[in-house]
Write a protein that holds these residues in place. Structure first.
Motif, PDB file in Angstrom:
ATOM      1  N   ASP A  23     -12.875  30.012  -9.032  1.00  0.00           N
ATOM      2  CA  ASP A  23     -12.810  30.393 -10.448  1.00  0.00           C
ATOM      3  C   ASP A  23     -12.612  31.899 -10.592  1.00  0.00           C
ATOM      4  N   ALA A  24     -13.279  32.670  -9.761  1.00  0.00           N
ATOM      5  CA  ALA A  24     -13.175  34.134  -9.844  1.00  0.00           C
ATOM      6  C   ALA A  24     -11.743  34.590  -9.567  1.00  0.00           C
ATOM      7  N   GLU A  25     -11.111  33.994  -8.555  1.00  0.00           N
ATOM      8  CA  GLU A  25      -9.717  34.340  -8.253  1.00  0.00           C
ATOM      9  C   GLU A  25      -8.801  33.940  -9.402  1.00  0.00           C
ATOM     10  N   ALA A  26      -9.026  32.753  -9.957  1.00  0.00           N
ATOM     11  CA  ALA A  26      -8.201  32.279 -11.077  1.00  0.00           C
ATOM     12  C   ALA A  26      -8.362  33.186 -12.292  1.00  0.00           C
ATOM     13  N   GLU A  27      -9.599  33.561 -12.606  1.00  0.00           N
ATOM     14  CA  GLU A  27      -9.838  34.424 -13.764  1.00  0.00           C
ATOM     15  C   GLU A  27      -9.246  35.815 -13.553  1.00  0.00           C
ATOM     16  N   ALA A  28      -9.279  36.318 -12.318  1.00  0.00           N
ATOM     17  CA  ALA A  28      -8.665  37.622 -12.024  1.00  0.00           C
ATOM     18  C   ALA A  28      -7.156  37.544 -12.244  1.00  0.00           C
ATOM     19  N   LEU A  29      -6.549  36.441 -11.841  1.00  0.00           N
ATOM     20  CA  LEU A  29      -5.113  36.262 -12.056  1.00  0.00           C
ATOM     21  C   LEU A  29      -4.805  36.197 -13.548  1.00  0.00           C
ATOM     22  N   ILE A  30      -5.587  35.449 -14.292  1.00  0.00           N
ATOM     23  CA  ILE A  30      -5.369  35.325 -15.736  1.00  0.00           C
ATOM     24  C   ILE A  30      -5.497  36.684 -16.416  1.00  0.00           C
ATOM     25  N   SER A  31      -6.500  37.436 -16.058  1.00  0.00           N
ATOM     26  CA  SER A  31      -6.685  38.765 -16.635  1.00  0.00           C
ATOM     27  C   SER A  31      -5.480  39.651 -16.342  1.00  0.00           C
ATOM     28  N   THR A  32      -4.987  39.588 -15.121  1.00  0.00           N
ATOM     29  CA  THR A  32      -3.831  40.399 -14.742  1.00  0.00           C
ATOM     30  C   THR A  32      -2.590  39.968 -15.516  1.00  0.00           C
ATOM     31  N   ILE A  33      -2.407  38.669 -15.681  1.00  0.00           N
ATOM     32  CA  ILE A  33      -1.271  38.163 -16.468  1.00  0.00           C
ATOM     33  C   ILE A  33      -1.351  38.690 -17.899  1.00  0.00           C
ATOM     34  N   LEU A  34      -2.540  38.600 -18.487  1.00  0.00           N
ATOM     35  CA  LEU A  34      -2.697  38.998 -19.883  1.00  0.00           C
ATOM     36  C   LEU A  34      -2.567  40.505 -20.101  1.00  0.00           C
ATOM     37  N   HIS A  35      -2.827  41.286 -19.063  1.00  0.00           N
ATOM     38  CA  HIS A  35      -2.720  42.732 -19.194  1.00  0.00           C
ATOM     39  C   HIS A  35      -1.384  43.288 -18.698  1.00  0.00           C
ATOM     40  N   ALA A  36      -0.564  42.446 -18.110  1.00  0.00           N
ATOM     41  CA  ALA A  36       0.734  42.899 -17.606  1.00  0.00           C
ATOM     42  C   ALA A  36       1.704  43.109 -18.770  1.00  0.00           C
ATOM     43  N   ARG A  37       2.549  44.081 -18.600  1.00  0.00           N
ATOM     44  CA  ARG A  37       3.604  44.314 -19.592  1.00  0.00           C
ATOM     45  C   ARG A  37       4.574  43.131 -19.575  1.00  0.00           C
ATOM     46  N   VAL A  67      12.052  34.920 -14.307  1.00  0.00           N
ATOM     47  CA  VAL A  67      12.204  34.354 -12.975  1.00  0.00           C
ATOM     48  C   VAL A  67      13.079  35.315 -12.169  1.00  0.00           C
ATOM     49  N   VAL A  68      12.560  35.778 -11.045  1.00  0.00           N
ATOM     50  CA  VAL A  68      13.312  36.693 -10.184  1.00  0.00           C
ATOM     51  C   VAL A  68      14.607  36.011  -9.738  1.00  0.00           C
ATOM     52  N   GLY A  69      15.695  36.743  -9.832  1.00  0.00           N
ATOM     53  CA  GLY A  69      16.988  36.222  -9.386  1.00  0.00           C
ATOM     54  C   GLY A  69      17.870  35.695 -10.495  1.00  0.00           C
ATOM     55  N   GLU A  70      17.312  35.483 -11.676  1.00  0.00           N
ATOM     56  CA  GLU A  70      18.118  35.030 -12.802  1.00  0.00           C
ATOM     57  C   GLU A  70      18.926  36.211 -13.349  1.00  0.00           C
ATOM     58  N   THR A  71      20.089  35.940 -13.909  1.00  0.00           N
ATOM     59  CA  THR A  71      20.961  37.018 -14.370  1.00  0.00           C
ATOM     60  C   THR A  71      20.374  37.796 -15.545  1.00  0.00           C
ATOM     61  N   MET A  72      19.478  37.208 -16.299  1.00  0.00           N
ATOM     62  CA  MET A  72      18.909  37.870 -17.479  1.00  0.00           C
ATOM     63  C   MET A  72      17.572  38.554 -17.181  1.00  0.00           C
ATOM     64  N   THR A  73      17.178  38.609 -15.916  1.00  0.00           N
ATOM     65  CA  THR A  73      15.900  39.203 -15.554  1.00  0.00           C
ATOM     66  C   THR A  73      16.045  40.714 -15.428  1.00  0.00           C
ATOM     67  N   PRO A  74      15.269  41.476 -16.223  1.00  0.00           N
ATOM     68  CA  PRO A  74      15.344  42.943 -16.138  1.00  0.00           C
ATOM     69  C   PRO A  74      14.649  43.460 -14.886  1.00  0.00           C
ATOM     70  N   GLY A  75      14.809  44.743 -14.628  1.00  0.00           N
ATOM     71  CA  GLY A  75      14.186  45.365 -13.478  1.00  0.00           C
ATOM     72  C   GLY A  75      12.669  45.431 -13.606  1.00  0.00           C
ATOM     73  N   LEU A  76      12.002  45.296 -12.496  1.00  0.00           N
ATOM     74  CA  LEU A  76      10.549  45.378 -12.408  1.00  0.00           C
ATOM     75  C   LEU A  76      10.128  46.848 -12.469  1.00  0.00           C
ATOM     76  N   ALA A  77       8.976  47.114 -13.077  1.00  0.00           N
ATOM     77  CA  ALA A  77       8.503  48.497 -13.197  1.00  0.00           C
ATOM     78  C   ALA A  77       6.978  48.525 -13.185  1.00  0.00           C
ATOM     79  N   GLN A  78       6.437  49.721 -13.160  1.00  0.00           N
ATOM     80  CA  GLN A  78       4.994  49.913 -13.230  1.00  0.00           C
ATOM     81  C   GLN A  78       4.467  49.228 -14.493  1.00  0.00           C
ATOM     82  N   GLY A  79       3.335  48.553 -14.363  1.00  0.00           N
ATOM     83  CA  GLY A  79       2.749  47.830 -15.491  1.00  0.00           C
ATOM     84  C   GLY A  79       3.136  46.362 -15.514  1.00  0.00           C
ATOM     85  N   ASP A  80       4.122  45.989 -14.684  1.00  0.00           N
ATOM     86  CA  ASP A  80       4.551  44.601 -14.592  1.00  0.00           C
ATOM     87  C   ASP A  80       3.772  43.887 -13.492  1.00  0.00           C
TER      88      ASP A  80
END
Length: 183
Positions: A23-37, A67-80
């Motif tokens: 649960d702790a790992e899952a919640e850490a992932l969720i928090s990171t998703i919600l705080h990511a740009r 989705v990485v590799g799709e033509t409409m995917t922008p570049g990754l940056a800090q905060g992502d």
């Protein structure tokens, strides 16, 4: 065994999968998703299919997901966030992506059977999943290759969606408003 008996056995394996996930790992992932740009997802083969379905649900939740590799995917940056689904954690095409994300100071999350793998060590967050390497069936599964891992990925990602819905007070109707409508 007959087909339906195999199905029952697979169902039992999936029921046991939740006992392996923290649960702790899952919640850490969720928090990171919600705080990511923005959230970028990637995986190879069937793991890639499962994580692609998760990106779609993140979009339905109103999050900016690609989705990485799709033509409409922008570049990754800090905060992502780069979320990598990899059973072994050693998929050769995915390792350079984790390294590059680190060089951009983006967060990296690995959902994997092997948190001590190369990708697991490159990740800021890991979620350990059940399963056995593709090369062998293990004590956890009668299924071939990475099937238990891939099936658990799909269910785990759907559970994350439900948790985010709860946190953000979003219902299915709100998500439906973002569903494709040119079908």
């Amino acid at each position: 065994m007959q087909t339906v008996q195999y199905l029952a056995h697979i169902h039992n394996e999936l029921n046991s999968a939740a006992d392996v996930i923290s649960d702790a790992e899952a919640e850490a992932l969720i928090s990171t998703i919600l705080h990511a740009r923005r959230v970028y997802v990637v995986g190879a083969g069937r793991s890639g299919l499962m994580v692609r379905s998760f990106a779609m649900r993140l979009m339905h939740l109103g999050l900016e997901a690609y989705v990485v590799g799709e033509t409409m995917t922008p570049g990754l940056a800090q905060g992502d966030l780069l979320l990598i689904a990899t059973g072994s954690g050693e998929t050769r095409s995915l390792i350079p992506m984790a390294q590059k994300a680190n060089s951009f100071q983006a967060s990296v999350a690995a959902v994997t059977i092997s948190p001590q793998s190369t990708i697991g060590k490159l990740a800021d967050i890991t979620v350990t999943m059940p399963g056995s390497p593709k090369e062998q069936r293990g004590n956890q599964t009668i299924q071939p290759m990475g099937s238990l891992f891939e099936q658990t990925l799909l269910l785990f990602f759907d559970a994350i969606v439900l948790r985010i819905m709860e946190i953000k007070s979003i219902d299915s109707q709100a998500m439906l408003s973002r569903h494709a409508n040119l079908e």
